[in-house]
Design a protein around this motif. Structure first.
Motif, PDB file in Angstrom:
ATOM      1  N   THR A 171      45.928  -1.200 -24.119  1.00 24.79           N
ATOM      2  CA  THR A 171      46.190  -1.949 -25.347  1.00 24.79           C
ATOM      3  C   THR A 171      46.962  -3.232 -25.056  1.00 24.79           C
ATOM      4  O   THR A 171      46.562  -4.326 -25.479  1.00 24.79           O
ATOM      5  N   THR A 172      48.060  -3.085 -24.316  1.00 23.81           N
ATOM      6  CA  THR A 172      48.870  -4.283 -24.063  1.00 23.81           C
ATOM      7  C   THR A 172      48.116  -5.273 -23.173  1.00 23.81           C
ATOM      8  O   THR A 172      48.369  -6.466 -23.218  1.00 23.81           O
ATOM      9  N   THR A 189      52.104 -11.436 -27.105  1.00 23.31           N
ATOM     10  CA  THR A 189      51.321 -10.332 -26.526  1.00 23.31           C
ATOM     11  C   THR A 189      51.576 -10.218 -25.024  1.00 23.31           C
ATOM     12  O   THR A 189      51.592  -9.115 -24.481  1.00 23.31           O
ATOM     13  N   MET A 229      45.206  -7.122 -25.448  1.00 20.50           N
ATOM     14  CA  MET A 229      45.634  -7.999 -26.552  1.00 20.50           C
ATOM     15  C   MET A 229      45.727  -9.478 -26.161  1.00 20.50           C
ATOM     16  O   MET A 229      45.204 -10.326 -26.882  1.00 20.50           O
ATOM     17  N   ILE A 251      38.863  -5.792 -29.800  1.00 24.89           N
ATOM     18  CA  ILE A 251      39.904  -4.792 -30.051  1.00 24.89           C
ATOM     19  C   ILE A 251      39.288  -3.510 -30.593  1.00 24.89           C
ATOM     20  O   ILE A 251      39.656  -2.406 -30.195  1.00 24.89           O
ATOM     21  N   GLU A 292      48.529  -4.670 -33.225  1.00 23.81           N
ATOM     22  CA  GLU A 292      48.999  -4.195 -31.921  1.00 23.81           C
ATOM     23  C   GLU A 292      50.115  -3.176 -32.089  1.00 23.81           C
ATOM     24  O   GLU A 292      50.118  -2.131 -31.437  1.00 23.81           O
TER      25      GLU A 292
END
Lengths: 658, 560
Positions: free
Chosen positions: B95-96, B39, B99, B255, B125
């Protein structure tokens, strides 16, 4: 040309102090270093403030802005991190950092040995940062960041003794009630921004630009009335006016220096300052001004009545603060902006001194009771009495401030309060009624203040015998701020001597009036009336104050059995006032409990029963339907044959009889 | 690599997943460590996007990649078409960014079937990133559905007591919406083809330029809006959320709150609004009403919760009400605020779920009444919790304020004025429910003996929270970094909506007689000006489907 490039230093110092103490305080450990650092940070601001204040005095140009950078830049909304120095904000930073420095110094002594000493100083510095942002911001949004920041610090400091439930409750109440005000503030902001922008093409939140373009809205128009009313709702929250004052007395749960700094001298005056900052808008909205004046006068009287029957020394002072803030709003409402700010200043001196003095008393009482292993309340005046000889410095400074707040001639609040009362009577927006309410409140003020003085410092010692001997005067670090503030409480009024007295004494100018003229010159109301009227009104209000003092002395000093008799004869009235007119209970019944019930209903009644009922019901229906259908798939040939036959019969019948 | 940056980024977790399958399943530390590395690598791949200044100047899709994928004669064609613009940029980065934090939160929380858990996280992801970068509506749909599966298992296997009920509820709720959307997607596609437009797959950019008659828009919009409303979730379609959040493991909740919910809000901005502008106008008052109800209702219900996690879940309903209200304002202030508030909600609510997770790991309970006085025992935790709480309340100086303020300001400037007024009262309620909870958990006496032995946050836990705190203050103090890169795309979106309304009025005035576009015309002078400007812009742009080129769609057009 004068330069104002280092204005940012004023809020920066306390911010730095807050960060250092907040992160490293636990490691530093030494109270002297932590307290010294915190005090130095705000004293640094005071030094810079003084420098710029005197620079501004000589500077012919009175309005200066410094922009540090852009905060939000989205389409038409352009908001900077910017500061504004004009006479009004110059005076405010002087008060905030000056009184702030003294209270920081005092706190070193008062908070000695408390757990989380570093936390206290970090919060206190953070508060000063926020308050300085509030008064220095050059646009409404930077003001709002300070506005909410002081609310946060107030929350943190009221809840400083967070293990006490009452402290946690009070902190939460303060923040939430303030948020009700913020709701108004935000709406006012939206409406002002949008109307100025879409109708007149001026998309701005900058105070200078707002003031320059406010006339576009039209004097007396509905828009400007609504905008100012919304802002005033914000002010009632922060400055504890009817109907949002209830949080301030509870806020006394915080340590006493906090009460002095935040809940007397600075934060609670933010609403008054805000009206002063937007005086052009308020000037254009006479209806709002009337509301402001009436609310102010009503609060002044109402809070004073509650102050009559409280036994907690800090609570009396808290209601007194609410009442005095009422005077300031009364002044703003009748267009006497200078008088309002003047009273803000003198109030900062004498009320900070009173609070710090009460803190000195509580400190000593606590010490004494602790030694005697007594569980008496150190803040209850019924346990005090006769402290005059034990604590002479505290006594004298306290007495001087009490005389000042009572409005005795020669002391600071006499000048500011009488200026307000005169305008309440003689300004175009004023009326004899407003004056009468204000004068009555002045009499009550004198009464409850001297009730407090007598119960605490005079008469017989009611403290438990064992504890008495351990009560003694506080150390210098506490008494020095008391002496400075006590001095200011006496002389602080001479910067704004009313014209009628100044003329009588030989052309002494009203320095404050002249100083603030660039800000309020165009909007300040003019009082119309003969000098003789002014003097006679002055005499009446002073007489009322003297009567109040004499009455208090009679009841609490010369005939100490009288209050008991009085209470016995007027039980109902006493209980109502003692219980603060049951306003908290009414609010609970009207707002808080119904909201909780509604929340529970929406959750358990609507969310779980109705919505999930439908969701789960759909699932159940489909489930039941499928279960029913399952029987048709029994696996027995004769069942299928039967179905075929029935089906065939239906189809044939359909074609035959259609 | 720079040519295929987005593909690398999207499928890096998938690649990691393939490697992960060959690692020994007994070694939990290795599995977690490996997933963390994957990640983090994904995050670093995505980082150039954050520093790309081209976003400041263009609304175009950057880093675009295109290759035909599935094609069945003339009947069906879809492409692997991806790209990123100012609207998706920060959501991709969110998002990145989230994670690795989510993976770190599993360190002590996930003990059973670690391999499966990590595999699902990685799959999730890829699906989320894919959905944000898709420029082909069908490709988007594939990723959209792909997200459901890992989440379903994360809740169903690693959840709490009621996990099966929660997982099934989550799945069915979302699937119902998705299927309606699928029907609508197919309908739009064939409508386009039958109108004679030379579609390149399910190209979103082409869809954006199509003019669909208002009456056709209505049903399509409703299908999309319904599907996204479930995901957001908007009142009254929110009841899956409290259950899913309460039962999901911490990483799942983080998440879910931080990213999955944003799929719904993103869906509105990217698809529902620009594809069906007339229907949007028509339904905005209704949808805004739902937002406002959501804000008040979510707050009131949150206030009475006894479970901290449920409280945070209901607060999400309220927060997303602000987001959607800002979006429906359809002006730059509102949309910027809404979009920023999506990020803010990801940061603040994500952090809140982490905090609840810290408590749960220590005490195996989330009931407010089991706590009290923790501030004394856990000072570091108390400080962080307080910062996050005030960020969630929207205190100026923190991220929450900037987003909320702009969303409300935007709504106030649009026709949604009165909705904004009511919604603003939400600032009071937010303080009520958050501070009341905070008081009951952190303040008071430390009575419960089980709480007296609690340990303060470990270094790992502080490291997990720190990046989030940085953004709390960064966005609060200097949000322009974010605004300047989203503005061009949002401006184009606003213009698109206005142009499309103008186009629709030109080509099918009779359909517009009672349509929403007429309302615009009758609106205030300001809007009239904006409309003129938008028309001018349309001519200057010279897109392949300027008003004159557009085929007049026949009402039966879609029937064949």
């Amino acid at each position: 040309m004068y330069s104002y490039d280092y204005l940012w230093l004023i809020p920066f110092f306390p911010l730095l102090g807050a960060i250092i103490n907040g992160f490293l305080g636990k490691k530093i450990k030494s109270e002297k270093v932590i307290g010294g650092l915190g005090t130095l940070a705000i004293a640094g601001s005071f030094a810079v403030s003084c420098f710029y204040f005197f620079q501004l005095l000589n500077d012919p140009q009175k309005v200066h802005q410094q922009v540090i950078g852009s905060w939000m830049s989205v389409g038409r909304l352009q908001v900077d991190w910017g500061f504004l120095l004009d006479p009004l904000s110059a005076l405010m930073i002087l008060i905030v950092s000056g009184v702030g420095s003294l209270i920081h110094l005092y706190s070193i002594g008062y908070m000695h040995g408390e757990e989380g000493f570093y936390r206290f100083f970090s919060y206190l510095n953070l508060f000063c940062f926020s308050m300085l942002m509030l008064v220095l911001g050059n646009n409404a949004l930077v003001m709002f960041i300070g506005w909410e920041g002081v609310g946060l610090c107030s929350y943190l400091l009221i809840g400083y003794y967070f293990h006490k439930k009452s402290a946690g409750d009070a902190a939460k109440k303060a923040f939430v009630v303030n948020r009700v005000g913020d709701f108004g503030f935000l709406l006012g902001l939206f409406l002002l921004f949008w109307t100025l922008g879409s109708d007149h093409g001026v998309w701005t939140l900058n105070f200078v630009e707002i003031a320059a373009n406010a006339h576009l809205l039209g004097a007396g128009s509905a828009v400007v009335t609504i905008v100012t009313l919304c802002f005033f709702i914000g002010a009632t929250g922060k400055s504890a006016q009817i109907p949002l004052y209830t949080w301030l007395p509870d806020a006394m749960e915080g340590p006493t220096p906090v009460s002095a700094l935040i809940h007397a001298a600075t934060m609670v005056t933010a609403g008054v300052y805000m009206i002063g900052r937007m005086n052009v808008l308020f000037f254009m909205a006479p209806s709002t001004m009337m509301v402001v004046a009436i609310v102010g006068a009503a609060t002044a009287l109402f809070a004073a009545t509650i102050g009559l029957a409280q036994n907690d020394i800090k609570r009396v002072l808290a209601y007194s603060t609410v009442s005095q803030l009422g005077y300031m709003f009364l002044a703003m409402g009748v267009g006497a902006f200078t008088a309002g700010i003047f009273h803000l200043m003198t109030h900062a001196f004498f009320k900070a001194c009173l609070f710090l003095g009460s803190g000195s008393v509580i400190h000593a009482m606590h010490h004494g009771l602790h030694h005697a292993h007594s569980h008496d309340d150190p803040q209850d005046m019924r346990n005090m009495g006769g402290l005059r000889k034990k604590m002479p410095i505290t006594y004298i400074t306290f007495l001087v401030s009490a005389i000042a707040i009572a409005g005795i001639p020669g002391f600071s609040a006499f000048f500011s309060k009488d200026e307000i009362l005169w305008f309440a009577f003689a300004s175009p927006q004023g009326s004899p009624w407003l004056w009468a309410v204000g004068a009555c409140a002045a009499g009550l003020t004198a009464f409850y203040m001297f009730r407090l003085v007598h119960m605490t410092f005079h008469g017989a010692q009611r403290t438990a015998a064992k504890a008495r001997d351990h009560i003694h005067e506080s150390p210098l670090v506490i008494t020095i701020p008391l002496m400075v503030l006590g001095l200011l409480a006496v002389v602080g009024g001479y910067v704004g001597i009313p014209h009628v007295i100044g003329n009588a004494l030989g052309h002494i100018p009203n320095y404050l009036d002249n100083f603030l003229h660039p800000v309020f010159g165009a909007t300040q109301a003019q009082a119309h009336g003969a000098a003789s009227t002014e003097v006679s009104l002055m005499v009446v209000s002073v007489a009322l104050a003297v009567i109040g003092i004499l009455l208090a002395s009679w009841m609490y000093l010369w005939q100490p059995e009288l209050p008991g008799k009085f209470v016995a004869n007027f039980k109902g009235a006493y209980r109502t006032i003692h219980n603060k007119w049951y306003v908290d209970e009414i609010y609970d019944a009207m707002f808080i409990n119904p909201t909780k019930r509604l929340g529970t209903f929406l959750w358990k009644g609507f969310d779980v029963q109705v919505i999930d009922g439908i969701v789960n019901g759909t699932g159940k229906v489909i489930n039941a339907f499928s279960k029913g259908l399952r029987f048709t798939q029994s696996g027995f040939v004769h069942n299928y044959a039967m179905t075929m036959v029935v089906g065939m019969v239906v189809i044939v019948a359909f074609f035959l009889f259609r | 690599m720079i040519d295929h940056l987005l593909s690398f980024m999207t499928f890096a977790p998938m690649l990691g997943l393939l490697v992960l399958l060959f690692l020994p399943k007994e070694n939990g530390g290795l599995l977690k460590g490996f997933t963390l590395v994957v990640t983090l690598v994904t995050f670093f791949i995505s980082l150039p996007l954050a520093f790309d200044n081209r976003f400041k100047g263009t609304a175009d899709m950057l880093y675009a990649e295109f290759s035909p994928w599935i094609s069945i004669g003339n009947y069906f064609q879809m492409n692997y078409s991806i790209g990123v613009d100012g609207i998706s940029l920060w959501l991709v980065l969110l998002t990145t960014f989230i994670m690795p934090i989510a993976v770190l939160s599993t360190w002590n929380a996930v003990e059973k079937h670690t391999k499966g858990f990590m595999a699902l996280l990685l799959l999730l992801e890829t699906a989320m990133l894919g959905a944000f970068v898709s420029l082909d509506l069908f490709l988007f749909y594939i990723f959209w559905e792909l997200m459901l599966i890992p989440m379903y298992f994360l809740i169903g296997i690693w959840g709490g007591k009621n996990r099966i009920y929660a997982a099934v509820k989550f799945f069915i709720y979302t699937a119902v919406g998705s299927l309606l959307m699928l029907v609508a997607i197919i309908y739009v596609y064939y409508y386009a083809i039958s109108s004679g437009i030379d579609m390149s797959g399910f190209s979103i950019t082409q869809f954006h330029q199509m003019a669909i008659p208002a009456e056709v828009q209505t049903w399509l919009f409703l299908a999309f809006a319904f599907s996204f409303a479930i995901k957001v979730p908007m009142f009254p379609l929110h009841t899956w959320l409290p259950d899913a959040h309460t039962e999901a493991p911490t990483a799942g909740s983080v998440i879910l709150a931080a990213i999955l919910l944003k799929m719904g809000t993103y869906g509105y901005v990217r698809f529902a609004i620009p594809l069906f502008p007339d229907a949007t106008q028509q339904f905005i008052p209704f949808l805004a009403l739902l937002c406002v109800i959501g804000i008040i209702y979510g707050s009131l219900v949150a206030m009475m919760q006894e479970d901290v996690k449920k409280l945070v879940a209901y607060s999400s309903v309220a927060h997303l009400g602000f987001v959607m209200l800002g979006v429906f304002a359809l002006n730059l202030e509102g949309l910027s605020g809404g979009l920023l508030q999506m990020i803010n909600h990801g940061i603040s609510t994500g952090a809140l779920f982490l905090i609840v997770g810290f408590l749960y790991e220590r005490r195996h309970t989330r009931m407010i009444s089991d706590f009290g006085g923790l501030a004394k025992q856990m000072p570091v935790f108390a400080t962080i919790f307080m910062i996050v709480t005030f960020s969630s309340i929207g205190l100026p100086g923190t991220n929450g304020f900037v987003g909320e303020f702009l969303a409300l300001l935007g709504a106030f400037q649009s026709e949604l004025r009165w909705f904004a007024v009511v919604a603003t009262s939400g600032v009071i309620f937010a303080a009520v429910y958050m501070l009341w909870m905070f008081q009951r958990v952190m303040f008071g006496e430390l009575k419960n003996p089980a709480n007296q032995k609690l340990k303060d946050l470990s270094a790992r836990e502080v490291v997990v929270m720190l990046p989030l705190l940085v953004f709390v203050f960064w966005i609060g103090v200097y949000p322009n970094v974010f605004f300047e890169k989203m503005s061009p795309s949002l401006e184009q979106l606003i213009q698109q909506v206005k142009v499309r309304q103008a186009v629709a009025m030109e080509i099918a005035p009779e359909l517009q007689a009672d349509g929403a576009a007429a309302e615009i015309e009758a609106g205030s002078g300001e809007e009239g000006l904006a409309l003129e400007a938008a028309e001018g812009g349309a001519e200057a742009e010279a897109t392949p489907t300027t008003p004159a080129d557009l085929p007049t769609p026949s009402p039966q057009g879609a029937g064949n």
